[in-house]
Design a protein around this motif. Sequence first.
Motif, PDB file in Angstrom:
ATOM      1  N   GLY A 166       4.838 -14.311  15.336  1.00  0.00           N
ATOM      2  CA  GLY A 166       5.947 -14.364  14.498  1.00  0.00           C
ATOM      3  C   GLY A 166       6.582 -15.450  14.280  1.00  0.00           C
ATOM      4  N   ILE A 167       6.845 -16.269  15.184  1.00  0.00           N
ATOM      5  CA  ILE A 167       7.806 -17.524  15.128  1.00  0.00           C
ATOM      6  C   ILE A 167       6.803 -18.335  14.261  1.00  0.00           C
ATOM      7  CG2 ILE A 167       8.120 -19.712  16.461  1.00  0.00           C
ATOM      8  CD1 ILE A 167       9.116 -17.891  18.800  1.00  0.00           C
ATOM      9  N   ALA A 168       5.463 -18.451  14.474  1.00  0.00           N
ATOM     10  CA  ALA A 168       4.582 -19.269  13.593  1.00  0.00           C
ATOM     11  C   ALA A 168       4.689 -18.706  12.005  1.00  0.00           C
ATOM     12  CB  ALA A 168       3.277 -19.284  14.144  1.00  0.00           C
ATOM     13  N   ALA A 169       4.590 -17.393  12.088  1.00  0.00           N
ATOM     14  CA  ALA A 169       4.786 -16.925  10.571  1.00  0.00           C
ATOM     15  C   ALA A 169       6.122 -17.383   9.919  1.00  0.00           C
ATOM     16  CB  ALA A 169       4.368 -15.517  10.632  1.00  0.00           C
ATOM     17  N   ALA A 170       7.093 -17.099  10.580  1.00  0.00           N
ATOM     18  CA  ALA A 170       8.416 -17.486   9.911  1.00  0.00           C
ATOM     19  C   ALA A 170       8.653 -18.884   9.707  1.00  0.00           C
ATOM     20  CB  ALA A 170       9.469 -17.166  11.045  1.00  0.00           C
ATOM     21  N   LEU A 171       8.123 -19.967  10.779  1.00  0.00           N
ATOM     22  CA  LEU A 171       8.197 -21.300  10.603  1.00  0.00           C
ATOM     23  C   LEU A 171       7.568 -21.544   9.171  1.00  0.00           C
ATOM     24  CD1 LEU A 171       8.432 -22.632  13.812  1.00  0.00           C
ATOM     25  CD2 LEU A 171      10.252 -22.664  12.475  1.00  0.00           C
ATOM     26  N   ALA A 172       6.262 -20.933   9.110  1.00  0.00           N
ATOM     27  CA  ALA A 172       5.286 -21.623   8.124  1.00  0.00           C
ATOM     28  C   ALA A 172       5.914 -20.975   6.538  1.00  0.00           C
ATOM     29  CB  ALA A 172       3.847 -20.861   8.080  1.00  0.00           C
ATOM     30  N   ALA A 173       6.405 -19.782   6.669  1.00  0.00           N
ATOM     31  CA  ALA A 173       7.037 -19.324   5.243  1.00  0.00           C
ATOM     32  C   ALA A 173       8.295 -19.989   5.015  1.00  0.00           C
ATOM     33  CB  ALA A 173       7.392 -17.612   5.325  1.00  0.00           C
ATOM     34  N   LYS A 181       9.081 -22.649  29.135  1.00  0.00           N
ATOM     35  CA  LYS A 181       9.596 -23.898  28.252  1.00  0.00           C
ATOM     36  C   LYS A 181       8.884 -23.854  26.929  1.00  0.00           C
ATOM     37  CE  LYS A 181      10.098 -26.776  32.483  1.00  0.00           C
ATOM     38  NZ  LYS A 181       9.503 -28.088  33.276  1.00  0.00           N
ATOM     39  N   LEU A 182       7.886 -23.348  26.712  1.00  0.00           N
ATOM     40  CA  LEU A 182       7.402 -23.234  25.184  1.00  0.00           C
ATOM     41  C   LEU A 182       8.405 -22.472  24.383  1.00  0.00           C
ATOM     42  CD1 LEU A 182       5.408 -23.832  23.193  1.00  0.00           C
ATOM     43  CD2 LEU A 182       4.207 -21.883  24.130  1.00  0.00           C
ATOM     44  N   ALA A 183       8.718 -21.406  25.102  1.00  0.00           N
ATOM     45  CA  ALA A 183       9.642 -20.429  24.434  1.00  0.00           C
ATOM     46  C   ALA A 183      11.002 -21.057  23.953  1.00  0.00           C
ATOM     47  CB  ALA A 183      10.000 -19.097  25.196  1.00  0.00           C
ATOM     48  N   ALA A 184      11.680 -21.948  24.889  1.00  0.00           N
ATOM     49  CA  ALA A 184      12.620 -22.791  24.538  1.00  0.00           C
ATOM     50  C   ALA A 184      12.482 -23.869  23.772  1.00  0.00           C
ATOM     51  CB  ALA A 184      13.322 -23.353  25.948  1.00  0.00           C
ATOM     52  N   ALA A 185      11.100 -24.323  23.456  1.00  0.00           N
ATOM     53  CA  ALA A 185      11.000 -25.340  22.449  1.00  0.00           C
ATOM     54  C   ALA A 185      10.683 -24.842  21.061  1.00  0.00           C
ATOM     55  CB  ALA A 185       9.773 -26.060  22.989  1.00  0.00           C
ATOM     56  N   LEU A 186      10.314 -23.584  21.031  1.00  0.00           N
ATOM     57  CA  LEU A 186      10.112 -22.838  19.963  1.00  0.00           C
ATOM     58  C   LEU A 186      11.447 -22.376  19.454  1.00  0.00           C
ATOM     59  CD1 LEU A 186       7.108 -20.850  20.609  1.00  0.00           C
ATOM     60  CD2 LEU A 186       7.154 -22.717  19.128  1.00  0.00           C
ATOM     61  N   ALA A 187      12.471 -21.925  19.948  1.00  0.00           N
ATOM     62  CA  ALA A 187      13.641 -21.849  19.887  1.00  0.00           C
ATOM     63  C   ALA A 187      14.435 -23.043  19.150  1.00  0.00           C
ATOM     64  CB  ALA A 187      14.596 -21.191  20.990  1.00  0.00           C
ATOM     65  N   ASP A 188      14.097 -24.112  19.846  1.00  0.00           N
ATOM     66  CA  ASP A 188      15.056 -25.165  19.255  1.00  0.00           C
ATOM     67  C   ASP A 188      14.205 -25.532  17.818  1.00  0.00           C
ATOM     68  OD1 ASP A 188      16.187 -25.790  21.571  1.00  0.00           O
ATOM     69  OD2 ASP A 188      14.538 -27.200  22.234  1.00  0.00           O
ATOM     70  N   ARG A 189      12.955 -25.241  17.451  1.00  0.00           N
ATOM     71  CA  ARG A 189      12.628 -25.475  16.296  1.00  0.00           C
ATOM     72  C   ARG A 189      13.114 -24.462  15.349  1.00  0.00           C
ATOM     73  NH1 ARG A 189       6.159 -27.317  16.365  1.00  0.00           N
ATOM     74  NH2 ARG A 189       6.252 -29.042  17.832  1.00  0.00           N
ATOM     75  N   LEU A 190      13.186 -23.481  15.612  1.00  0.00           N
ATOM     76  CA  LEU A 190      13.717 -22.435  14.897  1.00  0.00           C
ATOM     77  C   LEU A 190      15.180 -22.654  14.541  1.00  0.00           C
ATOM     78  CD1 LEU A 190      12.417 -19.131  16.311  1.00  0.00           C
ATOM     79  CD2 LEU A 190      11.801 -19.969  14.100  1.00  0.00           C
ATOM     80  N   SER A 191      16.067 -23.373  15.486  1.00  0.00           N
ATOM     81  CA  SER A 191      17.262 -23.560  14.964  1.00  0.00           C
ATOM     82  C   SER A 191      17.403 -24.734  14.144  1.00  0.00           C
ATOM     83  CB  SER A 191      18.068 -23.846  16.523  1.00  0.00           C
ATOM     84  OG  SER A 191      17.410 -25.250  16.852  1.00  0.00           O
ATOM     85  N   THR A 192      16.668 -25.544  13.833  1.00  0.00           N
ATOM     86  CA  THR A 192      16.498 -26.531  12.811  1.00  0.00           C
ATOM     87  C   THR A 192      16.401 -26.137  11.460  1.00  0.00           C
ATOM     88  OG1 THR A 192      14.394 -27.326  12.963  1.00  0.00           O
ATOM     89  CG2 THR A 192      16.089 -28.199  14.458  1.00  0.00           C
ATOM     90  N   THR A 193      16.043 -24.819  11.184  1.00  0.00           N
ATOM     91  CA  THR A 193      15.578 -24.209   9.956  1.00  0.00           C
ATOM     92  C   THR A 193      16.620 -23.573   9.150  1.00  0.00           C
ATOM     93  OG1 THR A 193      14.823 -22.298  10.820  1.00  0.00           O
ATOM     94  CG2 THR A 193      13.092 -24.249  11.191  1.00  0.00           C
ATOM     95  N   GLN A 194      16.422 -23.141   7.864  1.00  0.00           N
ATOM     96  CA  GLN A 194      17.511 -22.144   7.119  1.00  0.00           C
ATOM     97  C   GLN A 194      17.106 -20.639   7.488  1.00  0.00           C
ATOM     98  OE1 GLN A 194      20.373 -23.406   5.813  1.00  0.00           O
ATOM     99  NE2 GLN A 194      19.511 -25.277   6.590  1.00  0.00           N
ATOM    100  N   LEU A 195      16.282 -20.300   8.434  1.00  0.00           N
ATOM    101  CA  LEU A 195      15.822 -19.281   8.772  1.00  0.00           C
ATOM    102  C   LEU A 195      17.065 -18.442   9.093  1.00  0.00           C
ATOM    103  CD1 LEU A 195      12.706 -19.606  10.939  1.00  0.00           C
ATOM    104  CD2 LEU A 195      12.631 -18.068   9.149  1.00  0.00           C
TER     105      LEU A 195
END
Length: 318
Positions: A15-22, A66-80
């Motif tokens: 889901g995270i990969a899909a949201a970031l790609a979209a 730690k991967l979950a935390a890193a992915l949360a950081d990536r999501l926080s930098t988007t307009q999602l």
Amino acid sequence: MKSVDVAVVGAGPAGIAAALAAASSGARTALIDEQPNVGGSLRWRIAPIVDLPGAYGDLSGLPGVKLAAALADRLSTTQLEITTNGVAWGWFEGNILGVLAAGEAYELQAGAIVIASGSTDRMAPFAGSTLPGVMTARAVLAFLHLHRVFPGRRFAVIGSGAVAAEVAEAIATAGAEVVVRADGVDGVRVRGDGRVEQIEVADATHSVDCVVVALGRQPDSELALQSLADNLLLAEAGGFVPLRSVDCETSISRLYVAGDAAGIVSDAEAFAEGQLAGLAAAGAGEQPLAAAREVLGALRSAERLATIERLRLNFVSR
């Protein structure tokens, strides 16, 4: 009624990969998950998550938490638009989701939907399986690594696959003891007065206070099946799975399924499927789609490719 270009249900790896790609393709994207934080099962896994593809290669090898935390950081930098503690409880014709979040019920109209609802632990009945202290693998991992609570000190682990190995290692790492292991439930009998106290395996009795059932996982594809998307009973998946095109689209136009919800996959494959589904849902061009297909194909085992091909032979787009 709220509206977005792409709605993604489930904030695990797929889901995270899909949201970031979209979102990276310019689509107005909403990500919905029922947990308080994103990451899915990664949030309570300490095993290294390896061989991650493409844009996630730099995160490969990190423990799940730690991967979950890193992915949360990536999501926080988007307009999602991210909704946690929210449930997408229903799919309706026209790609409309029923959502309940923060005490508010509303309809979400999406140009495309990616369902990445993951999987659940398999369970099997055996004598004493309803006693308090009998738990599934993910429940034990969540107790240990999310809530920092020991559900027991002397464990029995039932199961022989990768899930059983991961939970047995996690128990030992946390400082508890795996007293006995069994490959399956045949011949297993659990006893106790109101709680687990003993387990009988192969005619030997052991004193334990927690029994972990680690028999693998099964797809959580209910939301996709609610749409009446074409599906097939897949014995190795433990139930019905939606049929999909090469880009993870179901027989319902603009409804995609990625990750475990369409059949149990590796962590790396879940990321790759999410990436492909997110790009397709956002209407990305042929070049990025072709590249995403190539990455996904390279990650799939020969057995998995054979299963995918068998399912795809039954697929007919509406």
